[in-house]
Design a protein around this motif. Structure first.
Motif, PDB file in Angstrom:
ATOM      1  N   LEU A 176     -16.505  13.621  50.131  1.00 38.15           N
ATOM      2  CA  LEU A 176     -17.380  12.455  49.979  1.00 38.15           C
ATOM      3  C   LEU A 176     -17.599  12.088  48.525  1.00 38.15           C
ATOM      4  N   ALA A 177     -17.780  13.086  47.666  1.00 38.83           N
ATOM      5  CA  ALA A 177     -17.961  12.818  46.238  1.00 38.83           C
ATOM      6  C   ALA A 177     -16.720  12.187  45.638  1.00 38.83           C
ATOM      7  N   ALA A 178     -15.558  12.683  46.009  1.00 38.27           N
ATOM      8  CA  ALA A 178     -14.299  12.113  45.497  1.00 38.27           C
ATOM      9  C   ALA A 178     -14.108  10.684  46.011  1.00 38.27           C
ATOM     10  N   LEU A 179     -14.442  10.437  47.269  1.00 38.87           N
ATOM     11  CA  LEU A 179     -14.295   9.083  47.819  1.00 38.87           C
ATOM     12  C   LEU A 179     -15.279   8.108  47.189  1.00 38.87           C
ATOM     13  N   ILE A 180     -16.485   8.561  46.910  1.00 36.04           N
ATOM     14  CA  ILE A 180     -17.475   7.701  46.251  1.00 36.04           C
ATOM     15  C   ILE A 180     -16.992   7.346  44.843  1.00 36.04           C
ATOM     16  N   TYR A 181     -16.395   8.313  44.136  1.00 36.51           N
ATOM     17  CA  TYR A 181     -15.857   8.033  42.803  1.00 36.51           C
ATOM     18  C   TYR A 181     -14.744   6.998  42.882  1.00 36.51           C
ATOM     19  N   VAL A 182     -13.859   7.131  43.863  1.00 40.32           N
ATOM     20  CA  VAL A 182     -12.753   6.182  44.008  1.00 40.32           C
ATOM     21  C   VAL A 182     -13.282   4.800  44.357  1.00 40.32           C
ATOM     22  N   LEU A 214     -14.888  14.484  38.620  1.00 41.34           N
ATOM     23  CA  LEU A 214     -15.442  14.388  39.959  1.00 41.34           C
ATOM     24  C   LEU A 214     -14.332  14.159  40.984  1.00 41.34           C
ATOM     25  N   TYR A 215     -13.392  13.309  40.634  1.00 41.53           N
ATOM     26  CA  TYR A 215     -12.284  13.025  41.536  1.00 41.53           C
ATOM     27  C   TYR A 215     -11.338  14.213  41.635  1.00 41.53           C
ATOM     28  N   PHE A 216     -10.927  14.744  40.478  1.00 39.74           N
ATOM     29  CA  PHE A 216      -9.909  15.786  40.496  1.00 39.74           C
ATOM     30  C   PHE A 216     -10.436  17.125  41.011  1.00 39.74           C
ATOM     31  N   VAL A 217     -11.569  17.574  40.524  1.00 38.06           N
ATOM     32  CA  VAL A 217     -12.070  18.890  40.918  1.00 38.06           C
ATOM     33  C   VAL A 217     -12.645  18.854  42.333  1.00 38.06           C
ATOM     34  N   SER A 218     -13.507  17.874  42.606  1.00 40.59           N
ATOM     35  CA  SER A 218     -14.085  17.803  43.955  1.00 40.59           C
ATOM     36  C   SER A 218     -13.033  17.451  44.997  1.00 40.59           C
ATOM     37  N   GLY A 219     -12.130  16.578  44.649  1.00 45.36           N
ATOM     38  CA  GLY A 219     -11.062  16.231  45.577  1.00 45.36           C
ATOM     39  C   GLY A 219     -10.159  17.414  45.877  1.00 45.36           C
ATOM     40  N   THR A 220      -9.837  18.186  44.847  1.00 47.35           N
ATOM     41  CA  THR A 220      -9.009  19.373  45.042  1.00 47.35           C
ATOM     42  C   THR A 220      -9.740  20.419  45.874  1.00 47.35           C
ATOM     43  N   MET A 221     -11.022  20.638  45.568  1.00 48.66           N
ATOM     44  CA  MET A 221     -11.812  21.597  46.345  1.00 48.66           C
ATOM     45  C   MET A 221     -11.900  21.165  47.819  1.00 48.66           C
ATOM     46  N   GLY A 222     -12.096  19.880  48.039  1.00 48.25           N
ATOM     47  CA  GLY A 222     -12.161  19.374  49.406  1.00 48.25           C
ATOM     48  C   GLY A 222     -10.846  19.527  50.133  1.00 48.25           C
ATOM     49  N   ALA A 223      -9.747  19.228  49.453  1.00 46.89           N
ATOM     50  CA  ALA A 223      -8.431  19.343  50.080  1.00 46.89           C
ATOM     51  C   ALA A 223      -8.095  20.797  50.396  1.00 46.89           C
ATOM     52  N   LEU A 229     -21.002  19.082  35.079  1.00 46.02           N
ATOM     53  CA  LEU A 229     -19.893  19.179  34.138  1.00 46.02           C
ATOM     54  C   LEU A 229     -19.403  17.794  33.726  1.00 46.02           C
ATOM     55  N   ALA A 230     -19.292  16.893  34.685  1.00 39.42           N
ATOM     56  CA  ALA A 230     -18.833  15.534  34.391  1.00 39.42           C
ATOM     57  C   ALA A 230     -19.841  14.796  33.520  1.00 39.42           C
ATOM     58  N   ALA A 231     -21.126  14.978  33.772  1.00 42.28           N
ATOM     59  CA  ALA A 231     -22.149  14.318  32.964  1.00 42.28           C
ATOM     60  C   ALA A 231     -22.185  14.899  31.551  1.00 42.28           C
ATOM     61  N   PHE A 232     -21.998  16.211  31.432  1.00 43.31           N
ATOM     62  CA  PHE A 232     -22.045  16.855  30.125  1.00 43.31           C
ATOM     63  C   PHE A 232     -20.863  16.445  29.259  1.00 43.31           C
ATOM     64  N   THR A 233     -19.673  16.373  29.852  1.00 39.61           N
ATOM     65  CA  THR A 233     -18.478  16.015  29.089  1.00 39.61           C
ATOM     66  C   THR A 233     -18.210  14.509  29.078  1.00 39.61           C
ATOM     67  N   GLU A 234     -18.940  13.760  29.898  1.00 38.82           N
ATOM     68  CA  GLU A 234     -18.767  12.316  30.049  1.00 38.82           C
ATOM     69  C   GLU A 234     -17.358  11.943  30.521  1.00 38.82           C
ATOM     70  N   LYS A 235     -16.738  12.815  31.292  1.00 36.93           N
ATOM     71  CA  LYS A 235     -15.435  12.543  31.903  1.00 36.93           C
ATOM     72  C   LYS A 235     -15.639  12.559  33.409  1.00 36.93           C
ATOM     73  N   TRP A 236     -15.922  11.397  33.957  1.00 35.49           N
ATOM     74  CA  TRP A 236     -16.250  11.298  35.369  1.00 35.49           C
ATOM     75  C   TRP A 236     -15.040  11.483  36.263  1.00 35.49           C
ATOM     76  N   SER A 237     -13.855  11.490  35.684  1.00 36.52           N
ATOM     77  CA  SER A 237     -12.659  11.739  36.492  1.00 36.52           C
ATOM     78  C   SER A 237     -12.628  13.182  37.000  1.00 36.52           C
TER      79      SER A 237
END
Length: 96
Positions: free
Chosen positions: A87-93, A29-38, A19-27
């Protein structure tokens, strides 16, 4: 059961990456993956506390002998889902 949770977490990260690659909004990754992880970590903690308070297979009203999976296993599964997402959210940060 931990393996299934880990695979579900990796699939979730893969969908978010696509989704992030398709929309080119890499944020995303932080918001969705971070929220899912939390959320997964909170659920894992809730199941762990629930297993301590109620026991591994009981309910609030009665002990249920037919419960197939213990609450500790549920907590492990949600913890395994949380690992790839956090891990994905931390790598993005770290990269951003």
């Amino acid at each position: 059961m931990i393996k299934k949770g880990f695979i579900a977490g990796i699939v979730t990260v893969g969908i978010v990456l696509a989704l992030a690659a398709f929309t080119e909004k890499w944020s995303y990754l932080y918001f969705v993956s971070g929220t899912m992880g939390a959320v997964s970590l909170v659920l894992a903690l809730a199941y762990l506390i629930d297993s301590i308070v109620l026991g591994s297979t009981g309910t609030f009203f009665s002990a249920k002998k037919t419960r197939k999976m213990s609450r500790v296993e549920d907590a492990k599964r949600f913890g395994a889902i949380a690992v790839p997402n956090i891990l994905a959210a931390l790598i993005y940060v770290a990269a951003g």
